[in-house]
Design a protein around this motif. Structure first.
Motif: not given
Ligand SMILES: Cc1cc2nc3c(=O)[nH]c(=O)nc-3n(C[C@H](O)[C@H](O)[C@H](O)COP(=O)(O)O)c2cc1C
Length: 172
Positions: A33, A78, A96, A99, A115, A144
Motif C-alpha cells: 500500500a 486507510i 485510493s 487501497t 473495498w 478493506v
C-alpha cells in the motif's frame, strides 16, 4: 502471481473463513500500500489494522454495505493526513491508489478482500472517527475487509473498446 494476472482475476470477496490472517501477510499488504504513487510523493496515508471482533462488528451498525465485517478476521482502514497533504481531493486520490495496491497484494498472497467506501460519506467518516479514536486532522478514506476467501469468484470481462479514444474524442 504476475501483475497482469492479479489485475485481471481480482474480485471483491465478501465471505471469509474463520481463519486469522498471518502478521507477515499484513506487513506485506502495508508495504504494498505504501509503495503507491502519490501527488508530489507526499505519501499522506496512515493505516489502522483492525483485528478486534468488537470493533469489526460495530461497523455494519452504521455502514449499510459492510455486513461481511461480522465474518472477516481483519480489516485495514486507510486514512489521509491533512497536515501532510492539504487538498482532500489529492488525499482521496493518493489513498485510493494505496487501497488498490493493497487489494492486488491481498489477491496475490491468496487472500480475499473488498473495498468499503468511507469518504466522502460524512456519517461514515464521523462514525469511524468515533469508533477508532481518529483525530480531526486525519480523514478515514477507505476500509478493506480481509481474510481467507470462503467463496469463489470468476474473473469478469470488462474491456469496452467503445470507451477507448485515440488521439481525439470521436463518437463511434
Ligand atoms: C469507492 C468504492 C467503494 C466501495 N464500497 C463498497 C461497499 O461499501 N461495500 C461493498 O460490499 N463493496 C464496495 N465496493 C466494491 C465494489 O462493489 C466492487 O469493486 C464492484 O462491484 C466490482 O466488483 P469486483 O471488485 O469484484 O471487481 C466499493 C468499491 C469502490 C471502488
Amino acid at each position: 502471481m504476475d501483475t497482469i494476472k492479479a489485475i485481471m482475476t481480482r474480485r471483491s470477496i465478501r465471505r471469509f473463513k474463520d481463519r486469522p490472517v498471518e502478521e507477515k501477510k499484513i506487513e506485506t499488504l502495508l508495504q504494498a500500500a505504501m509503495q503507491a504513487p502519490s501527488a508530489r510523493n507526499s505519501q499522506p496515508w496512515h493505516f489502522i489494522v483492525i483485528t478486534e471482533g468488537r470493533l469489526l462488528s460495530a461497523i455494519p451498525e452504521f455502514h449499510p454495505n459492510a455486513k461481511m465485517l461480522l465474518q472477516a478476521p481483519a480489516a485495514i482502514m486507510i486514512c489521509g493526513d491533512i497536515r501532510i497533504e492539504e487538498s482532500i481531493e489529492y488525499i482521496n486520490t493518493d489513498c485510493s491508489a494505496a487501497t488498490q495496491n493493497l487489494l492486488l497484494a491481498a489477491h496475490s498472497l491468496g487472500l480475499g478482500a473488498v473495498w468499503l467506501g468511507i469518504y466522502p460519506r460524512e456519517k461514515r467518516v464521523e462514525e469511524i472517527r468515533k469508533l477508532l479514536g481518529i483525530p480531526r486532522t486525519i480523514t478515514p478514506i477507505a476500509l478493506v475487509a480481509l481474510g481467507y476467501a470462503a467463496e469463489d469468484k470468476e474473473p469478469e470481462e470488462r474491456f469496452q473498446p467503445k470507451r477507448v479514444h485515440r488521439n481525439r474524442w470521436a463518437s463511434q
